[in-house]
Design an enzyme around this catalytic site. Structure first.
Site, PDB file in Angstrom:
ATOM      1  N   HIS A  21       3.115   3.384  -5.285  1.00  0.00           N
ATOM      2  CA  HIS A  21       1.668   3.329  -5.311  1.00  0.00           C
ATOM      3  C   HIS A  21       0.775   1.952  -5.624  1.00  0.00           C
ATOM      4  CE1 HIS A  21      -1.538   5.655  -6.686  1.00  0.00           C
ATOM      5  NE2 HIS A  21      -1.422   6.449  -5.243  1.00  0.00           N
ATOM      6  N   LYS A  61      -1.606  -1.063  -4.571  1.00  0.00           N
ATOM      7  CA  LYS A  61      -2.091  -1.775  -3.610  1.00  0.00           C
ATOM      8  C   LYS A  61      -2.615  -3.090  -3.752  1.00  0.00           C
ATOM      9  CE  LYS A  61      -2.810   2.757  -3.710  1.00  0.00           C
ATOM     10  NZ  LYS A  61      -3.422   4.114  -4.064  1.00  0.00           N
ATOM     11  N   TYR A  78       0.696   3.711   2.058  1.00  0.00           N
ATOM     12  CA  TYR A  78       0.682   3.954   3.515  1.00  0.00           C
ATOM     13  C   TYR A  78      -0.137   3.472   4.562  1.00  0.00           C
ATOM     14  CZ  TYR A  78      -3.287   7.218   3.723  1.00  0.00           C
ATOM     15  OH  TYR A  78      -4.338   7.781   3.549  1.00  0.00           O
ATOM     16  N   LEU A  79      -0.103   3.023   5.604  1.00  0.00           N
ATOM     17  CA  LEU A  79      -0.655   2.863   6.863  1.00  0.00           C
ATOM     18  C   LEU A  79      -1.153   3.853   8.102  1.00  0.00           C
ATOM     19  CD1 LEU A  79      -2.416   0.695   8.776  1.00  0.00           C
ATOM     20  CD2 LEU A  79       0.279   0.418   9.784  1.00  0.00           C
ATOM     21  N   GLY A  80      -2.895   4.029   8.003  1.00  0.00           N
ATOM     22  CA  GLY A  80      -2.699   4.956   8.616  1.00  0.00           C
ATOM     23  C   GLY A  80      -2.379   5.376  10.419  1.00  0.00           C
ATOM     24  N   THR A  81      -3.022   6.079  11.157  1.00  0.00           N
ATOM     25  CA  THR A  81      -2.792   6.304  12.277  1.00  0.00           C
ATOM     26  C   THR A  81      -4.371   6.580  13.058  1.00  0.00           C
ATOM     27  OG1 THR A  81      -2.341   8.433  12.872  1.00  0.00           O
ATOM     28  CG2 THR A  81      -0.304   6.881  12.301  1.00  0.00           C
ATOM     29  N   GLY A  82      -4.963   6.280  12.875  1.00  0.00           N
ATOM     30  CA  GLY A  82      -6.291   6.446  13.745  1.00  0.00           C
ATOM     31  C   GLY A  82      -6.443   4.953  14.129  1.00  0.00           C
ATOM     32  N   SER A 128       1.100  -1.022  -0.202  1.00  0.00           N
ATOM     33  CA  SER A 128       0.093   0.080   0.063  1.00  0.00           C
ATOM     34  C   SER A 128       1.138   1.325  -0.328  1.00  0.00           C
ATOM     35  CB  SER A 128      -0.689   0.043   1.099  1.00  0.00           C
ATOM     36  OG  SER A 128      -2.333   0.813   1.400  1.00  0.00           O
ATOM     37  N   ASP A 140      -3.080 -15.945   2.919  1.00  0.00           N
ATOM     38  CA  ASP A 140      -2.081 -17.318   2.104  1.00  0.00           C
ATOM     39  C   ASP A 140      -2.937 -17.101   0.267  1.00  0.00           C
ATOM     40  OD1 ASP A 140      -1.817 -18.160   4.812  1.00  0.00           O
ATOM     41  OD2 ASP A 140      -4.056 -18.718   5.276  1.00  0.00           O
TER      42      ASP A 140
END
EC number: 2.7.8.5
Length: 508
Positions: free
Chosen positions: A172, A174, A79-83, A77, A179
């Site tokens: 970019h 996704k 990024y990974l969000g922080t929420g 991805s 498995d």
């Protein structure tokens, strides 16, 4: 102005258009089988393909797949969000890893996460800090790779500020893999993509060969990326050229080889499998396969992974997309959608100069992801309006309004990020092909970022109906663009935005 720091890159060379491959395949099952000249072809049963429709469905499916994963979880991805929702996803990974350790047998579960370095390092709390606890607790099972574009280096890297450095190039892709099942999407791992940001998603269930391919692809990009360590530092793998400290040409050559080896070896494997399964003089006939216990039905759907990594001189997605647009005949319909309407000149020329009918869906300014942003980014929706108006004027000046229509997506409280296309052959009311994945059909997607999508070709009517319904649901929330659209007060673009847009349009 921060934009002045981009001056060395403001005038890129005009790209050369690659001649498309021949679209005739003497022994082809379908008319798009020429794509397998470039990439591996995966034949599957349509019953293994499911089109998702909502962010919530995407989020719940991912959590469910993580919980039951036994062997591998692979996530690529931006990024990974922080929420809290992103934390819920990390907690799911931690729980699954914990269960794998408690099993009697040694754990085979591996978790590999590929993100972009600049986007994933933004701010004090970021993707890296979200994943550090997993790395620290499960160092033998978890890998976090951070791709750093080779073009952001030297003085440019030192001077260009955070957020703006992301304009130079990104990871970019996704792809979310559990498995032997894969979700291909344009959605990132962030709360809005799990709640109120409309995207597209397709779930390929129990497709081992496709899962193996994307695992190898993410591993390849991960190998040429920076490796996150438990103390929040990064390192390159032994023997790998550093992406921004080492020689750029040498790094890009090594990355090209690593990725193309994955594509070519998978293509060879699939060709051999095809020859063994479907040709009478093969080593393994269909009857032999059935007798051996392989009772998979003959495929009615074909999946082609389309990779675009221009920094590494890989431009497969560009070639296939241009060929599809070129070959779309009179009477065919192409529904093309992008969250950021900024087509390359080559794509624009093909849309305006070919015979098929086009309905292009884009975000209205209010559902653009940059709407209401602070600083210069807040002007980006207006820049997209300016680009849209220029394209609409070109359509009108050529008298193509009946053949090429623009539509704007609008939904209260939502943003729009869906991208891809659906192709309806002349005389057909259902699509036989769709492109789905990360590219936006703009300059960034073609020239700057690492992108991946899949072409799905199907002759199964039920799957065609799924794709048709997906297209209809997106377009139902849209209004047709006309000359009056641009007369609205909210569509008035400031002079400075018009002047700056040609200089910066290749960066967003």
């Amino acid at each position: 102005s921060p934009w002045l720091l981009l001056a060395p890159l403001l005038s890129p060379a005009v790209p050369q258009v690659t001649s498309p491959p021949c679209c005739l395949c003497p022994e082809g099952v379908h008319r798009f089988q020429w794509i397998r000249n470039l990439v591996p072809e995966f034949g599957v049963s349509s019953s293994h393909v499911r089109v998702l429709s909502s962010p919530a469905e995407f989020f719940e499916l991912m959590k469910g797949q993580i919980r039951v994963a036994k062997r591998r979880v692979v996530m690529a991805s931006l990024y990974l969000g922080t929420g809290p929702l992103e934390q819920e996803l990390v907690d799911c990974l931690e729980s699954t890893l914990e269960k794998s350790l408690q099993a009697k047998l040694p754990s085979d579960l591996k978790v590999s996460i590929l993100l972009d370095f600049t986007r994933g390092s933004r701010g004090r709390k970021n993707s890296r800090t979200m994943l550090l606890p997993l790395l620290q607790r499960f160092p033998e099972q978890v890998r976090v790779s951070l791709f750093h574009t080779p073009h952001l280096r030297g003085l440019l890297r030192l001077l260009i500020p955070e957020r703006f450095n992301e304009t130079i190039g990104l990871q970019h892709m996704k792809v979310y893999l559990f498995d032997n099942s894969v979700i291909v999407s344009g959605a990132n791992l962030s709360d809005s993509y799990f709640t109120n940001r409309q995207d597209r998603y397709v779930f390929l269930q129990d497709c081992a060969e496709i899962a193996d391919f994307f695992t190898e692809l993410v591993d390849a990009v991960g190998d040429v990326s920076l490796q996150l360590q438990g103390d929040d530092t990064v390192q390159v793998l032994d023997g790998m050229v550093h992406p921004y400290k080492g020689d750029r040409a040498e790094y890009c050559k090594a990355a090209n080889k690593r990725v193309m080896d994955v594509i070519n070896s998978a293509r060879t494997r699939q060709q051999l499998l095809h020859a063994q399964t479907f040709h009478g003089n093969s080593l393994l006939t269909q009857e032999d396969a059935a007798a051996a216990g392989d009772r998979r039905p003959a495929p009615d759907t074909w999946i082609y992974p389309l990779i675009q990594m221009k920094p590494f001189e890989i431009q497969i997605d560009e070639i296939v997309t241009e060929t599809l647009l070129t070959e779309a005949e009179c009477g065919a319909k192409v529904y093309l959608t992008t969250g950021y309407f900024n087509l390359t000149q080559a794509y624009m020329d093909l849309v305006l100069g070919t015979r098929a009918e086009y309905q292009i869906l884009l975000a209205s300014p209010e559902v653009n992801g940059f709407f209401g942003a602070k600083g210069v980014a807040g002007a980006i929706p207006a820049a997209y309006v300016h680009i849209e108006r220029q394209f609409y004027s070109a359509v009108c000046s050529l008298g193509q309004q009946e053949r090429v229509r623009l539509q704007e997506y609008w939904r209260r409280g939502w943003t729009f990020h869906a991208k891809g296309l659906w192709l309806y052959l002349a005389g057909s009311s259902l699509p036989c092909l769709t492109l789905i994945g990360s590219p936006n059909f703009g300059y960034r997607s073609v020239h700057r970022d690492l992108e991946a999508q899949i072409a799905i070709v199907t002759e199964n009517q039920a799957l065609q109906q799924q794709l048709h319904q997906e297209q209809e649901q997106l377009y139902l929330r849209s209004g047709v663009v006309s000359s009056g659209t641009f007369e609205q007060p909210s569509r008035q673009v400031k002079l400075w935005v018009k002047m700056v847009t040609p200089l910066i349009k290749n960066f967003f």
